[in-house]
Design an enzyme around this catalytic site. Structure first.
Site, PDB file in Angstrom:
ATOM      1  N   LYS A  88     -67.012 -51.757  13.003  1.00  0.00           N
ATOM      2  CA  LYS A  88     -68.412 -52.127  12.569  1.00  0.00           C
ATOM      3  C   LYS A  88     -69.071 -53.122  12.644  1.00  0.00           C
ATOM      4  CE  LYS A  88     -66.043 -51.665   9.149  1.00  0.00           C
ATOM      5  NZ  LYS A  88     -65.140 -50.501   9.135  1.00  0.00           N
ATOM      6  N   GLY A 131     -49.839 -58.916  14.338  1.00  0.00           N
ATOM      7  CA  GLY A 131     -48.990 -58.389  16.198  1.00  0.00           C
ATOM      8  C   GLY A 131     -48.514 -56.569  15.753  1.00  0.00           C
ATOM      9  N   GLY A 160     -62.066 -57.300   8.668  1.00  0.00           N
ATOM     10  CA  GLY A 160     -61.695 -58.072   9.914  1.00  0.00           C
ATOM     11  C   GLY A 160     -63.085 -57.582  10.603  1.00  0.00           C
ATOM     12  N   HIS A 161     -63.863 -57.905  10.917  1.00  0.00           N
ATOM     13  CA  HIS A 161     -65.063 -57.347  11.966  1.00  0.00           C
ATOM     14  C   HIS A 161     -65.256 -58.684  13.088  1.00  0.00           C
ATOM     15  CE1 HIS A 161     -66.708 -55.363   8.461  1.00  0.00           C
ATOM     16  NE2 HIS A 161     -65.851 -55.154   8.426  1.00  0.00           N
ATOM     17  N   GLN A 196     -64.416 -51.661   5.963  1.00  0.00           N
ATOM     18  CA  GLN A 196     -63.201 -50.659   5.286  1.00  0.00           C
ATOM     19  C   GLN A 196     -63.495 -49.007   6.347  1.00  0.00           C
ATOM     20  OE1 GLN A 196     -63.101 -52.917   2.377  1.00  0.00           O
ATOM     21  NE2 GLN A 196     -62.340 -54.039   3.931  1.00  0.00           N
ATOM     22  N   PRO A 213     -47.957 -52.879  15.523  1.00  0.00           N
ATOM     23  CA  PRO A 213     -48.239 -52.107  16.120  1.00  0.00           C
ATOM     24  C   PRO A 213     -48.857 -51.306  15.515  1.00  0.00           C
ATOM     25  CG  PRO A 213     -46.337 -52.081  16.391  1.00  0.00           C
ATOM     26  CD  PRO A 213     -46.786 -52.441  15.932  1.00  0.00           C
ATOM     27  N   ASP A 265     -61.864 -49.910  10.691  1.00  0.00           N
ATOM     28  CA  ASP A 265     -61.308 -50.672  11.866  1.00  0.00           C
ATOM     29  C   ASP A 265     -62.384 -49.794  13.631  1.00  0.00           C
ATOM     30  OD1 ASP A 265     -59.773 -52.869  11.017  1.00  0.00           O
ATOM     31  OD2 ASP A 265     -58.099 -51.635  11.728  1.00  0.00           O
ATOM     32  N   GLU A 266     -63.188 -49.029  12.837  1.00  0.00           N
ATOM     33  CA  GLU A 266     -64.272 -48.558  13.788  1.00  0.00           C
ATOM     34  C   GLU A 266     -65.153 -48.937  14.526  1.00  0.00           C
ATOM     35  OE1 GLU A 266     -64.640 -48.543  10.039  1.00  0.00           O
ATOM     36  OE2 GLU A 266     -63.420 -46.013   9.875  1.00  0.00           O
TER      37      GLU A 266
HETATM   38  P1  GDP Z   1     -64.496 -53.164  12.134  1.00  0.00           P
HETATM   39  O1  GDP Z   1     -63.413 -54.140  10.883  1.00  0.00           O
HETATM   40  O2  GDP Z   1     -64.485 -51.895  12.228  1.00  0.00           O
HETATM   41  O3  GDP Z   1     -65.830 -54.109  12.332  1.00  0.00           O
HETATM   42  O4  GDP Z   1     -63.641 -53.143  13.840  1.00  0.00           O
HETATM   43  P2  GDP Z   1     -62.335 -54.511  14.091  1.00  0.00           P
HETATM   44  O5  GDP Z   1     -63.036 -55.185  14.269  1.00  0.00           O
HETATM   45  O6  GDP Z   1     -61.311 -54.042  13.026  1.00  0.00           O
HETATM   46  O7  GDP Z   1     -61.686 -53.434  15.440  1.00  0.00           O
HETATM   47  C1  GDP Z   1     -62.286 -52.571  16.189  1.00  0.00           C
HETATM   48  C2  GDP Z   1     -62.257 -53.693  17.374  1.00  0.00           C
HETATM   49  O8  GDP Z   1     -62.420 -53.016  18.260  1.00  0.00           O
HETATM   50  C3  GDP Z   1     -62.511 -55.070  18.159  1.00  0.00           C
HETATM   51  O9  GDP Z   1     -61.532 -55.900  18.695  1.00  0.00           O
HETATM   52  C4  GDP Z   1     -63.950 -54.863  18.767  1.00  0.00           C
HETATM   53  O10 GDP Z   1     -64.268 -56.073  19.460  1.00  0.00           O
HETATM   54  C5  GDP Z   1     -63.450 -53.756  19.108  1.00  0.00           C
HETATM   55  N1  GDP Z   1     -64.456 -53.460  20.491  1.00  0.00           N
HETATM   56  C6  GDP Z   1     -65.122 -52.580  19.051  1.00  0.00           C
HETATM   57  N2  GDP Z   1     -66.090 -51.615  20.054  1.00  0.00           N
HETATM   58  C7  GDP Z   1     -65.738 -51.015  21.383  1.00  0.00           C
HETATM   59  C8  GDP Z   1     -65.714 -50.377  21.732  1.00  0.00           C
HETATM   60  O11 GDP Z   1     -66.606 -49.940  22.289  1.00  0.00           O
HETATM   61  N3  GDP Z   1     -64.373 -50.276  23.366  1.00  0.00           N
HETATM   62  C9  GDP Z   1     -64.010 -51.806  23.141  1.00  0.00           C
HETATM   63  N4  GDP Z   1     -62.402 -50.997  24.271  1.00  0.00           N
HETATM   64  N5  GDP Z   1     -63.574 -51.704  22.074  1.00  0.00           N
HETATM   65  C10 GDP Z   1     -64.091 -52.334  20.596  1.00  0.00           C
HETATM   66  P1  IMO Z   2     -62.193 -53.259   8.791  1.00  0.00           P
HETATM   67  O1  IMO Z   2     -63.381 -54.117   7.230  1.00  0.00           O
HETATM   68  C1  IMO Z   2     -58.157 -51.390   7.803  1.00  0.00           C
HETATM   69  C2  IMO Z   2     -56.162 -50.724   4.189  1.00  0.00           C
HETATM   70  C3  IMO Z   2     -54.751 -51.501   4.374  1.00  0.00           C
HETATM   71  C4  IMO Z   2     -54.053 -50.353   3.470  1.00  0.00           C
HETATM   72  C5  IMO Z   2     -55.288 -50.361   2.531  1.00  0.00           C
HETATM   73  C6  IMO Z   2     -55.492 -51.002   0.909  1.00  0.00           C
HETATM   74  O2  IMO Z   2     -61.624 -54.294   9.006  1.00  0.00           O
HETATM   75  O3  IMO Z   2     -62.386 -51.603   8.786  1.00  0.00           O
HETATM   76  P2  IMO Z   2     -56.238 -53.657   0.563  1.00  0.00           P
HETATM   77  O4  IMO Z   2     -55.664 -54.919   0.612  1.00  0.00           O
HETATM   78  O5  IMO Z   2     -57.541 -52.781   0.660  1.00  0.00           O
HETATM   79  O6  IMO Z   2     -55.624 -53.195  -0.617  1.00  0.00           O
HETATM   80  O7  IMO Z   2     -55.507 -52.202   1.473  1.00  0.00           O
HETATM   81  O8  IMO Z   2     -56.658 -49.684   3.028  1.00  0.00           O
HETATM   82  N1  IMO Z   2     -57.194 -51.581   4.416  1.00  0.00           N
HETATM   83  C7  IMO Z   2     -58.433 -51.828   6.177  1.00  0.00           C
HETATM   84  N2  IMO Z   2     -57.699 -50.807   7.523  1.00  0.00           N
HETATM   85  N3  IMO Z   2     -59.435 -51.730   7.852  1.00  0.00           N
HETATM   86  C8  IMO Z   2     -59.792 -53.013   7.270  1.00  0.00           C
HETATM   87  O9  IMO Z   2     -61.429 -53.429   6.758  1.00  0.00           O
HETATM   88  C9  IMO Z   2     -58.934 -52.297   5.653  1.00  0.00           C
HETATM   89  N4  IMO Z   2     -58.695 -53.097   4.748  1.00  0.00           N
HETATM   90  C10 IMO Z   2     -58.181 -52.192   4.181  1.00  0.00           C
HETATM   91  O10 IMO Z   2     -54.633 -51.437   5.534  1.00  0.00           O
HETATM   92  O11 IMO Z   2     -53.919 -49.140   3.780  1.00  0.00           O
HETATM   93 MG    MG Z   3     -61.665 -54.804  10.958  1.00  0.00          MG
END
Ligand code: GDP
Ligand code: IMO
Ligand code: MG
Length: 454
Positions: free
Chosen positions: A15, A324, A39-40, A225, A326, A12-13
């Site tokens: 990507k 939902g 979840g991207h 991940q 935290p 969730d950085e």
């Molecule tokens: P991923 O799994 O690495 O693709 O990241 P996620 O989509 O799961 O989570 C990143 C969340 O942060 C998403 O809701 C993005 O829309 C949001 N996001 C990404 N870059 C930024 C940023 O620079 N600032 C803010 N406020 N939100 C961001």
């Molecule tokens: P993205 O691509 C954050 C975490 C789960 C759990 C561990 C193992 O959106 O960054 P799994 O279902 O893969 O066997 O779960 O990895 N996890 C993630 N955490 N972002 C993800 O994907 C994740 N995919 C798995 O919460 O701790």
């Molecule tokens: Mg994600």
């Protein structure tokens, strides 16, 4: 050429957003590991797309490939494609014949084992990821190519399903239903095979990608991940079951390491930490019931840390998209990032969520750890030792909220000075240049310093 996008922390950085900002010059976007545990998010023109399996390039109409290193649930894949079509996109997705299939019994077993594991549970997404990779390594998996050959599919299911049923019933004492019924599975998955074949979706991934590169196309390899939940380099056993690290990009796509290595590897960094799941977290602020080890709630908590955590969580929207719940949050962890920079060989960094920290008087980072009385600059190899690490914090002056879209339009120098000091500290410590800075979720809210395709 290839550009590989890798999460440098715990997932969730941001990507998906980085795949999107560099996506214009890209022809093909391939995922190389993981499955619908990802979840991207891509936000464009105020519209938000949350992609689990379809590569993020779909938002720009690029071809998406699910590489051989992925585990694919055909049901969720087709649901996602259908939903995107209803929203006006036309995803062109190809799936590697060598990719493994997530079957309903994998999902069932994921849930059963998580409940059983108690303190060792990783808090998985319960999508069947771990059990599917287990079967892959155990040479009893079903591959996408098998769905196209009914006799092979039948043979595979007849071998494996009785074992899975016995595991669920006899080892874990659970009742099993249609998820473990060979005839039903055979019919359903044979039909998925037909749809894959009819829509011309299957490919020999490595051959396909190499031929696109040879033809002059740009390929992006989209990691899911993050490094610290990599099965080899992460906080085992609180990890996922694949290799999000850059080495996974070659094994999981069928492109040679020299091909991937001639390209760029961009580490995606969230400017603080967020974690969905269990295990230690030395720079954690406050805690979350059910995820933070030994969390004793408000009674034992440090009020200031809880308040800060709530602020960052709310500003960053750090709540599970499905449940939902935290997410756990903490200060940036530099030993974790040094570990990631080495394991992945980053050529550039995209640092996101600088806007989320705006408004804080001070921003801290875990610069190093003290482990059993000794200072250490990188992550120890065992999670137990990591749990004993105490972070030594460094403090930066905070920065205020500004018009971030205007900053993105103006460029790097328009970023508030204190935020730049923070960014440059990270780049210096990792000896890696900054390619992009995320100042908001939208495509227009990114400061692009370097475009790897130019
Ligand atoms: P991923 O799994 O690495 O693709 O990241 P996620 O989509 O799961 O989570 C990143 C969340 O942060 C998403 O809701 C993005 O829309 C949001 N996001 C990404 N870059 C930024 C940023 O620079 N600032 C803010 N406020 N939100 C961001
Ligand atoms: P993205 O691509 C954050 C975490 C789960 C759990 C561990 C193992 O959106 O960054 P799994 O279902 O893969 O066997 O779960 O990895 N996890 C993630 N955490 N972002 C993800 O994907 C994740 N995919 C798995 O919460 O701790
Ligand atoms: Mg994600």
């Amino acid at each position: 050429m290839t550009v590989t996008i890798v999460g440098s922390q715990l997932g969730d950085e941001g990507k998906g957003g980085v795949v999107d900002i560099y996506g214009d010059a890209v022809d093909v976007v391939a995922r190389y590991q993981g499955g619908d545990n990802a979840g991207h998010t891509v936000v464009h023109d105020g519209t938000k797309y949350k992609l689990s399996l379809v590569p993020s390039g779909a938002v720009r109409g690029k071809i998406g490939v699910l590489g051989n290193g992925c585990v694919v649930n055909p049901e969720t894949l087709f649901d996602e494609i259908d939903t995107l079509r209803e929203r006006g996109l036309d995803p062109d997705v190809r799936v590697a014949e060598r990719a493994h299939v997530i079957l309903p019994y994998h999902r069932a077993l994921d849930g059963i084992e998580e409940d059983e594991k108690d303190d060792l549970a990783a808090g998985t997404t319960k999508r069947g990821i771990g059990p599917t990779y287990e079967d892959k390594a155990g040479r009893r998996g079903v591959r996408i190519g098998d769905l196209l050959e009914p006799d092979v599919l039948r043979e595979r299911l007849e071998y494996v399903v009785p074992q899975k049923k016995a595991l669920a019933e006899e080892v874990f004492g659970k009742e099993t239903g249609k998820a473990f019924d060979i005839d039903q599975l055979f019919e359903t998955y044979r039909e998925y095979g037909e749809r894959l074949a009819n829509e011309g979706m299957t490919v020999d991934c490595g051959t396909y990608l190499q031929s696109r590169i040879d033809g002059g196309d740009n390929v992006m390899l989209e990691g899911a991940q993050g490094t610290s939940i990599d099965i080899d380099h992460g906080i085992y056993p609180y990890v996922t079951s694949s290799n999000p690290t850059a080495g996974g990009a070659t094994v999981g796509s069928g492109l040679g390491p020299t091909v991937v290595g001639q390209g760029e590897v961009i580490g995606i960094v969230k400017a603080y930490l967020s974690r969905v799941g269990t295990g230690p977290l030395p720079t954690e602020l406050g805690g979350v019931e059910g995820q933070t080890p030994n969390y004793d709630g408000a009674a034992g908590a440090d009020g200031d840390a809880e308040e800060l955590a709530t602020y960052i969580r709310d500003e960053g929207g750090e709540y599970g998209t499905v449940t939902g719940r935290p997410r756990r949050v903490g200060w940036l962890d530099m030993p974790m990032l040094r570990h990631a920079a080495r394991a992945n060989g980053f050529t550039g960094l995209a640092i996101n969520h600088i806007d989320v920290l705006a408004g804080l008087e001070e921003v801290k980072v875990g610069h190093s750890y003290v482990l059993d009385g000794e200072e250490t600059l990188t992550m120890p190899p065992t999670t137990e030792a990591w749990g004993r690490c105490e972070a030594t914090l460094e403090t930066f002056d905070g920065w205020s909220n500004v018009d971030w879209e205007a900053v993105a339009a103006e460029g790097y120098d328009a970023i508030p000075e204190n935020a730049r000091a923070y960014l440059e500290y990270i780049a210096d410590e990792l000896e890696t240049p900054i390619y992009a800075v995320g100042v908001g979720p939208g495509r227009e809210e990114t400061v692009i310093v370097e475009d790897p395709y130019e």
